[in-house]
Design an enzyme around this catalytic site. Structure first.
Site, PDB file in Angstrom:
ATOM      1  N   GLY A  48     -60.231 -89.152  42.619  1.00 16.35           N
ATOM      2  CA  GLY A  48     -60.442 -90.525  42.880  1.00 16.35           C
ATOM      3  C   GLY A  48     -59.306 -90.830  42.367  1.00 16.35           C
ATOM      4  O   GLY A  48     -58.103 -90.574  43.115  1.00 16.35           O
ATOM      5  N   ASP A  81     -63.654-100.244  31.990  1.00 15.59           N
ATOM      6  CA  ASP A  81     -63.941 -99.942  33.350  1.00 15.59           C
ATOM      7  C   ASP A  81     -65.349 -99.838  33.127  1.00 15.59           C
ATOM      8  O   ASP A  81     -65.354 -98.043  33.668  1.00 15.59           O
ATOM      9  CB  ASP A  81     -63.314 -99.297  33.494  1.00 15.59           C
TER      10      ASP A  81
END
Length: 522
Positions: free
Chosen positions: A28, A141
């Site tokens: 990521g 998130d």
């Protein structure tokens, strides 16, 4: 953060602290996650932070405080932290390893959840989120790629994602951290996140699980965020038993959303009048005030990239930002494209088999060289990935790859020899069986060639061949016309070689050209 269903192997003896890295699971914007083994033999998900994310003592101190808070989370529905070293040479956080697909991948492969499975999913996800809130942390998130499916049970991961209010590198004017379609509208307006913001993200994730699509649709991020602000969602395909609850939790006004406690009561005991509930954010506990102390950076390596959206000073998203892709599941390859891939790979295998039947020695030499080169390329690519996972991309990655290629070519020799010997041994065994059955020379060579080619593909170390071949084949199969041209050439060449072998017999040059060589042995 979602794990790849096909983890990439790591170089031998790669270590981070006391952990032995076994494979890379995902990457990521802020780091990379590995499958690693602890000294006691247990496997963990090892999240390694890149130097440019925690490159100073202040950032490491914030990470240490965050880890201290998150380490208190203990829930069967959360991949909790089991170890961390914010002050190590390579900072890392180790969490419980969940050997399952993300919700994105699960829905893509199995289809949406329904009935009791969807109710169970919604309840477990709410319990996991509540356990995060109970220690004074906002998740920030919640989305399908941050939920792993352990059988039928969802496991929440990457809790503690922060807006990093005290990190000037990430919070300069006009930056927003999150995922369009799963961010609450108040965050898009610039307000601080609260527990109600996580509730909104929970509802969007449950809607995706029950319908197989994001509730606010797809398209440019600016359009998705506009629909989020207006509350324009599509829940038409959501089952009735959770439809009203999800609709209430997606209310644009955070004061009208149900709390997690009300959500759990609804799912366990039945509907409550949450749609009419008015929640005064000023009366919330420490999870709702704007001075939330638990907003420190723990965006630790996601297989699906965290979306950092650049905004103009007027608050409107920058249309030039190509990262405005909504966080949908990776596009599922259609049946037609999968069929084209399979046919092209089969065609290449058929060409190799007919080549071995018509010109055994040259074809065998070509296969040996290709096996060696493909393994070397695969090893070189893996080395680049490992270096990037530790210290990020660098401008000199390309030149370094070229300089290291000779060494990777040498490294590839033992594995290539092992795979070739394995395949040739099986091919020889097949030839002996055909000889005992008194098969013709052409039939024997075709059968033995097929065994050799299949053994190269699936034998020990065959993944080093399948990977590069797949990378070459996939772009050719995305559109029909390029695929058709290549497939006709490959299959036409294979058929030509087969006809030549049938009409002219096998050409044994350069090592002699006996007539019906196997017949002479009888």
């Amino acid at each position: 953060m979602a794990f790849s269903p096909r983890p990439e192997p790591a170089p031998p003896d790669l270590r981070v602290g006391d952990y032995t890295v076994l494979a890379r699971l995902g990457e990521g914007g802020m780091g990379v996650v590995h499958l690693a083994r602890r000294p006691d033999g247990h496997r963990v998900a090892l999240k390694v932070l890149r130097p440019h994310i925690v490159g100073d003592d202040e950032a490491r101190s914030r990470l240490a405080r965050e880890v201290s808070s998150l380490s208190r989370i203990r829930s069967r529905w959360v991949a909790e932290i089991v170890d961390a070293d914010p002050w190590g040479e390579i900072p890392y956080v180790a969490t419980r390893y969940v050997p399952g697909l993300s919700l994105h991948e699960h829905v893509a492969q199995e289809g949406p959840l329904d009935g009791d499975e969807l109710a169970w999913f919604a309840q477990c996800l709410a319990e996991g989120l509540a356990s995060v809130h109970d220690v004074g942390v906002l998740h920030r998130d919640v989305k399908p790629s941050n939920v792993l499916m352990e059988g039928r049970t969802p496991i929440l991961i990457d809790f503690g994602l922060a807006r990093v209010a005290d990190d000037p590198r990430l919070t300069h004017t006009g930056w927003l951290l999150g995922t369009p379609g799963y961010l609450a509208p108040e965050i898009l307006y610039g307000d601080d996140a609260t527990a109600a913001s996580d509730v909104h993200s929970w509802a969007a994730t449950v809607a995706y699980a029950g319908t197989g699509r994001a509730p606010f649709g797809r398209g440019p991020a600016v359009a998705i965020m506009d629909r989020v602000r207006r509350g324009e969602h599509d829940l038409s395909a959501l089952p009735d038993d959770v439809h009203d609850l999800v609709r209430a939790a997606l209310d644009p006004d955070p004061r009208r959303r149900p709390s997690l406690g009300e959500i759990r009561d609804w799912l366990v005991e039945g509907p409550l009048p949450v749609a009419a509930a008015s929640i005064d954010l000023d009366d919330r506990d420490d999870m709702g005030h704007t001075g939330d102390p638990y907003t420190l950076p723990l965006a630790l390596a996601s297989a699906a990239d965290e979306r950092t959206i650049s905004l103009f000073d007027d608050g409107e998203p920058d249309p030039r930002d190509t990262r405005w892709l909504d966080d949908e599941a990776p596009p599922r390859v259609g049946l037609a494209e999968r069929t084209r891939r399979t046919l092209l790979v089969v065609g290449l295998g058929l060409a190799a088999v007919t080549g071995l039947a018509s010109h055994p020695w040259p074809a065998l030499a070509v296969l040996a060289v290709l096996t060696w080169l493909l393994r070397g390329a695969s090893l070189a690519g893996s080395a680049v990935d490992v270096r990037r996972s530790i210290r990020g991309s660098r401008w000199y990655d390309g030149p370094q790859l070229l300089l290291a290629s000779p060494w990777h070519a040498v490294q590839a020799v033992p594995g290539a020899l092992l795979l070739l010997l394995w395949s040739l041994g099986l091919g020889l065994a097949c030839a002996l069986i055909c000889y005992a059955a008194q098969a013709t020379e052409q039939v024997t060579l075709l059968a033995s060639g097929a065994v050799v080619v299949v053994s190269l593909w699936v034998g020990p170390g065959g993944s080093r061949l399948r990977g590069p071949v797949s990378r070459l084949v996939e772009p050719l199969c995305r559109r029909f016309v390029p695929w058709l041209v290549v497939w006709v050439l490959v299959v036409g060449g294979a058929l030509t070689l087969g006809v030549l072998a049938e009409e002219r017999g096998t050409v044994w040059r350069p090592l002699g050209n006996p007539v019906n060589g196997l017949e002479q042995l009888r």
